[in-house]
Design a protein around this motif. Structure first.
Motif, PDB file in Angstrom:
ATOM      1  N   SER A 161       0.867  -1.178   0.000  1.00  0.00           N
ATOM      2  CA  SER A 161       0.000   0.000   0.000  1.00  0.00           C
ATOM      3  C   SER A 161       0.904   1.229   0.000  1.00  0.00           C
ATOM      4  O   SER A 161       1.667   1.439   0.943  1.00  0.00           O
ATOM      5  CB  SER A 161      -0.905   0.001   1.237  1.00  0.00           C
ATOM      6  N   ARG A 203       0.177   4.287   0.386  1.00  0.00           N
ATOM      7  CA  ARG A 203      -0.177   5.185   1.488  1.00  0.00           C
ATOM      8  C   ARG A 203       0.495   4.737   2.783  1.00  0.00           C
ATOM      9  O   ARG A 203       1.059   5.557   3.516  1.00  0.00           O
ATOM     10  CB  ARG A 203      -1.697   5.209   1.659  1.00  0.00           C
ATOM     11  N   ALA A 204       0.461   3.435   3.047  1.00  0.00           N
ATOM     12  CA  ALA A 204       1.103   2.912   4.255  1.00  0.00           C
ATOM     13  C   ALA A 204       2.619   2.969   4.140  1.00  0.00           C
ATOM     14  O   ALA A 204       3.325   3.214   5.122  1.00  0.00           O
ATOM     15  CB  ALA A 204       0.641   1.480   4.513  1.00  0.00           C
ATOM     16  N   SER A 250       2.008  -3.461  10.508  1.00  0.00           N
ATOM     17  CA  SER A 250       0.910  -2.613  10.028  1.00  0.00           C
ATOM     18  C   SER A 250       1.149  -2.177   8.593  1.00  0.00           C
ATOM     19  O   SER A 250       0.264  -2.270   7.737  1.00  0.00           O
ATOM     20  CB  SER A 250       0.747  -1.380  10.928  1.00  0.00           C
ATOM     21  N   TRP A 259      -0.412  -5.801   7.111  1.00  0.00           N
ATOM     22  CA  TRP A 259      -1.817  -5.380   7.155  1.00  0.00           C
ATOM     23  C   TRP A 259      -2.115  -4.280   6.139  1.00  0.00           C
ATOM     24  O   TRP A 259      -3.278  -3.927   5.927  1.00  0.00           O
ATOM     25  CB  TRP A 259      -2.186  -4.917   8.557  1.00  0.00           C
ATOM     26  N   GLN A 260      -1.054  -3.695   5.540  1.00  0.00           N
ATOM     27  CA  GLN A 260      -1.235  -2.654   4.526  1.00  0.00           C
ATOM     28  C   GLN A 260      -1.962  -1.427   5.085  1.00  0.00           C
ATOM     29  O   GLN A 260      -2.801  -0.811   4.422  1.00  0.00           O
ATOM     30  CB  GLN A 260      -2.016  -3.206   3.328  1.00  0.00           C
ATOM     31  N   GLU A 261      -1.628  -1.082   6.321  1.00  0.00           N
ATOM     32  CA  GLU A 261      -2.273   0.049   6.985  1.00  0.00           C
ATOM     33  C   GLU A 261      -1.215   1.007   7.541  1.00  0.00           C
ATOM     34  O   GLU A 261      -0.109   0.578   7.878  1.00  0.00           O
ATOM     35  CB  GLU A 261      -3.162  -0.426   8.135  1.00  0.00           C
ATOM     36  N   THR A 319      -0.971   3.233  13.744  1.00  0.00           N
ATOM     37  CA  THR A 319      -1.719   4.199  14.540  1.00  0.00           C
ATOM     38  C   THR A 319      -0.761   5.188  15.199  1.00  0.00           C
ATOM     39  O   THR A 319       0.415   4.881  15.421  1.00  0.00           O
ATOM     40  CB  THR A 319      -2.534   3.494  15.631  1.00  0.00           C
TER      41      THR A 319
END
Length: 259
Positions: free
Chosen positions: A136, A138-139, A217, A221-223, A226
């Motif tokens: 990702s 973005r990640a 992450s 998890w492609q995130e 936090t």
């Protein structure tokens, strides 16, 4: 402390030379040479993947991807600690003959291992694409920040351990034993969600937990990690760097005498 950092920065060319020497000399004379940079971590990852994917099964999808995205950062920490423990102790001749900020030695050690980790991320991205997990973008923008945080964390630990080892030589062997247990107290071979609730507090005391969770992450998890994870990881890294530098500076004056 600010003046000390300025002095270290003034010796950046020396750090660069030591890093190059470390990278060139690591596998000098071996048949496969630089390829060992990839072979060593790959073999360890294959062993852990077989054990924790086939023998001890996990419910995570494509668990081998989960392992590799945490194992490469762990190996950077592991190798820096093992080698860094003696990086001052074994340079006694240099320390006695010439003046330079002694922090140059652990910084060069950690930086060389960090460069090795960057090369090993070729394996990580290859696995991500071959497995179909992909990335990702973005990640992925968060990855340099997480790498920087881990570098600071590892440097702090290395400054602390390398300075104490000069006076307590057994610490070098103790570190090796501790690292064998430490990997199992870090969510690399299993997810933090599988840890029994009454034991989670132990993992929260481990600063590497937040760093590895951030890598998972981004890459598994492609995130985007936090803000809580990033803050805790950065706070631990900064705190350990400050403590490590304070202890190193305190013991620095006695290195030449002890060595």
């Amino acid at each position: 402390m600010g003046s000390r950092f300025k002095e270290i920065y003034a010796y950046r060319d020396m750090i660069g030379s030591l890093v190059q020497r470390e990278l060139r000399g690591k596998y000098k004379g071996s048949v496969l040479g630089f390829l060992w940079t990839f072979i060593n971590p790959l073999c360890q990852i294959i062993v852990y993947t077989i054990v924790f994917s086939i023998i001890v099964r996990s419910d995570l999808d494509k668990f081998y991807v989960y392992i590799i995205t945490g194992m490469i950062p762990w190996l950077f920490f592991d190798s820096s600690m093992r080698i860094g423990a003696g990086c001052v102790r074994y340079q006694g001749d240099m320390i006695k003959k010439i003046y330079f900020p002694r922090e140059v030695l652990p910084i060069a050690c950690v930086t060389a291992n960090f460069v090795n980790m960057l090369f090993c991320f070729v394996i990580v991205f290859l696995v991500l694409f071959v497995s179909g997990v992909g990335v990702s973008l973005r990640a992925l923008f968060s990855l340099p920040l997480v790498m920087l945080i881990e570098y600071i964390l590892v440097l702090g630990f290395t400054l602390l351990i390398s300075s104490i080892t000069v006076f307590f030589k057994d610490l070098e062997h103790i570190v090796t034993v501790v690292l064998m247990a430490w990997i199992y107290l870090t969510p690399i071979l299993y997810s933090i969600s599988s840890v029994p609730g009454k034991l989670v507090w132990i993992f929260k005391l481990n600063p590497l937990t937040y760093v590895i969770e951030a890598y998972h992450s981004i890459l598994y998890w492609q995130e985007v990690p936090t803000a809580t994870i990033i803050f805790r990881a950065a706070f631990c890294a900064a705190a350990i760097l400050i403590v490590g530098e304070m202890v190193f500076a305190k013991l620095d004056d006695y290195f030449a005498e002890e060595l």
